[in-house]
Enzyme design. Structure first.
Site, PDB file in Angstrom:
ATOM      1  N   CYS A   1      43.963 -65.011  22.312  1.00  0.00           N
ATOM      2  CA  CYS A   1      44.507 -65.848  23.387  1.00  0.00           C
ATOM      3  C   CYS A   1      45.545 -65.082  24.204  1.00  0.00           C
ATOM      4  CB  CYS A   1      45.082 -67.139  22.788  1.00  0.00           C
ATOM      5  SG  CYS A   1      45.423 -68.412  24.021  1.00  0.00           S
TER       6      CYS A   1
ATOM      7  N   HIS B   1      40.374 -68.946  20.050  1.00  0.00           N
ATOM      8  CA  HIS B   1      41.046 -68.926  18.742  1.00  0.00           C
ATOM      9  C   HIS B   1      39.975 -68.998  17.649  1.00  0.00           C
ATOM     10  CE1 HIS B   1      45.328 -69.386  19.868  1.00  0.00           C
ATOM     11  NE2 HIS B   1      44.829 -69.975  20.947  1.00  0.00           N
TER      12      HIS B   1
ATOM     13  N   GLU C   1      39.976 -68.073  14.696  1.00  0.00           N
ATOM     14  CA  GLU C   1      40.476 -68.402  13.363  1.00  0.00           C
ATOM     15  C   GLU C   1      40.298 -69.881  13.024  1.00  0.00           C
ATOM     16  OE1 GLU C   1      44.106 -68.793  16.139  1.00  0.00           O
ATOM     17  OE2 GLU C   1      42.298 -67.570  15.964  1.00  0.00           O
TER      18      GLU C   1
END
Length: 538
Positions: free
Chosen positions: A384, A510, A512
């Site tokens: 990001c 993102h 993750e």
């Protein structure tokens, strides 16, 4: 309401931060192979969602596919239950009171005095029932945020008390998580905090069926007997919430202590203990064959929960590579202030993550880290804001655009290589106004990113207002920075990479947030493998 639907309510006492979300997710994991488990989190704060909260105060904001910004416990739910949650599954008092006020203004209460009971409590129950019906849930897994005794939790507790009257005693199970300390002066497990916490819960009309005592050691038979006697719970229904080095062990610890039998008996279920695919991955975590160090270079390192999903993604990679990953947290403001150099901060580091964030603090420190990684061939992954700063660094030091910057940091920069998205201009409200949720990206043929994902099209979750300025796309490409993934509808840069580097990759998304123990996020797995290779070469 379906008569066979079951409800499991998880509450917490004594202190916050005991791990209700992990306890709830672990129970859900054990049930999810045979039943459709739908998690719901009830938060007492008056914010509509945690999106405007500082990560140091609240932990990371977890973003869902539908763009909902929710409590970080939803990360545990998704990872443990292998589901994609929805924004409406996170109920906050902000949402509840907003709906109550709208109903009152609309005249829905027909002139009645609007009160906490029954009106607010009814809205809470109606929301839960609506989710249950919409999702066709077999089991509703409901976590009540906060601590029993907190004023902001009382309306949720009352709603959960009334829920038993609505669905029947045989269809609901109450789980209470408490704290069992071992004072250093006496070296003895103490039950008094649990007794007092259960007393507070019973005062509010709820008798727990299961008690989980969070402790650094397994609860002794003596302490279980004492808790059973004072709290009115079967001794067999008292379990240890053991401190562990990774949370994926918790379901198996609960299973070994017999929690499935208690749940089956109480709710009339037929859950069968089964060998889980996680067990081999846990074995890998317990038996690493090598060790690497990954630096997490951010500005919210005062609370590591600010990066909870990143830590989880790295743990998932550990399980698939049999590597022990040491995370080194680097506060980039210290580099920016000259307290330490990037070279010294990255000493002994095999790979680097530059995570998301907002604002100008620590930015110059992050840029120094990126420069050091690029010039010294250290694997680096930008996420990001990390992607945006990798573009800024490349523009300054390779493209030689003096003082190139993002307009988030310098609104008057002569070279705004990162700028506010067009649709964000004119927006003044802060809550839920960013580009949020899952978006599809098309990956460039021949790119490393496409190889890592093994796909031409990927979907990842986003949370940002700024983008790589499209006026600079071609200039960046001509100077060697590959824009390897695009959101074609608006020509937005989603992935970048630098050819000839060991691993210089970033994404506006993102990834993750979608990483699971069984399927690690590809960009994280790529970073870990590159870091392993980097250590081998060194």
């Amino acid at each position: 309401m379906r008569s066979t639907r079951k409800y499991i309510v998880v509450t917490g006492g004594v202190i916050s931060g005991l791990g209700k979300g992990i306890a709830a997710a672990s129970i859900g994991h054990l049930l999810s192979s045979q039943y459709k488990v739908v998690p719901v989190k009830l938060d007492g704060y008056l914010n509509v969602d945690p999106g405007t909260m500082n990560p140091i105060e609240h932990g990371e904001v977890f973003v869902l596919d539908d763009g909902g910004e929710v409590d970080m416990d939803f990360g545990h739910y998704e990872r443990f239950l292998n589901v994609n949650c929805k924004f409406e599954h996170n109920l906050t008092m902000g949402k509840v009171f907003e709906e109550i006020r709208a109903k009152e203004r609309h005249g829905d209460y027909l002139g009645k005095t609007v009160q906490f009971i029954p009106h607010v409590v009814d809205v809470i129950k109606d929301k839960i029932n609506s989710i249950a019906e919409k999702e066709d849930a077999d089991i509703m897994l409901i976590e009540v945020g906060g601590t029993v005794g907190d004023m902001e939790s009382d309306l949720y507790i009352e709603a959960m008390r009334q829920l038993q009257n609505d669905v029947g005693e045989e269809n609901i199970l109450y789980v209470h998580l408490t704290y069992v300390p071992i004072p250093a002066s006496v070296h003895e497990q103490k039950s008094k905090p649990t007794q007092q916490s259960v007393y507070e819960l019973r005062r509010r009309g709820i008798q727990p069926n299961i008690i989980i005592g969070r402790c650094s050691e397994s609860l002794s038979p003596e302490i279980k007997g004492k808790i059973a006697s004072f709290c009115g719970v079967d001794k067999k229904a008292i379990f240890t919430g053991l401190d562990v080095d990774n949370v994926y062990k918790i379901p198996f610890l609960f299973e070994e202590e017999g929690i499935i039998e208690i749940i089956n008996q109480r709710l009339g279920l037929q859950v069968i203990s089964n060998i889980d695919s996680w067990k081999q991955l846990l074995h890998n975590l317990e038996n690493p064959t090598q060790e690497i160090t990954i630096a997490l270079c951010g500005k919210y390192t005062a609370l590591t929960d600010s990066y909870a999903s990143i830590k989880e993604a790295l743990l998932h990679c550990s399980a698939h590579t049999k590597s022990k990953i040491q995370i080194k947290f680097i506060e980039t403001t210290e580099i920016e202030e000259g307290k330490i150099t990037a070279a010294d901060a990255l000493q002994g580091v095999n790979g680097v993550i530059v995570p998301g964030g907002f604002g100008s603090r620590g930015v110059e420190g992050k840029l120094e880290v990126i420069t050091f990684c690029r010039e010294n061939n250290i694997p680096v992954l930008g996420i990001c804001f990390g992607l945006q700063l990798m573009v800024v660094e490349f523009a300054r030091n390779v493209c030689l655009l003096e003082k190139a910057n993002t307009t988030e940091v310098d609104a008057l920069t002569a070279h705004p290589v990162v700028d506010l998205m067009t649709e964000q201009k004119g927006i003044t409200a802060k809550g839920a106004t960013m580009r949020l949720g899952a978006y599809i990206s098309y990956l460039r043929e021949g790119s490393l990113v496409r190889k890592l994902y093994n796909s031409e099209i990927v979907s990842e979750r986003h949370r940002h207002r700024y983008e790589v300025n499209q006026r600079y796309h071609q200039f960046l490409l001509e100077n060697g920075l590959s824009i390897s993934g695009l959101y074609l509808e608006k020509n937005l840069t989603e992935f970048i990479e630098l050819k000839g580097h060991s691993y210089f990759i970033a994404t506006q998304a993102h990834p993750e947030l979608k990483s699971r123990l069984s399927t690690p996020a590809p960009l994280f797995l790529g970073l870990v493998k590159a870091a392993m290779e980097n250590k081998r070469i060194i």
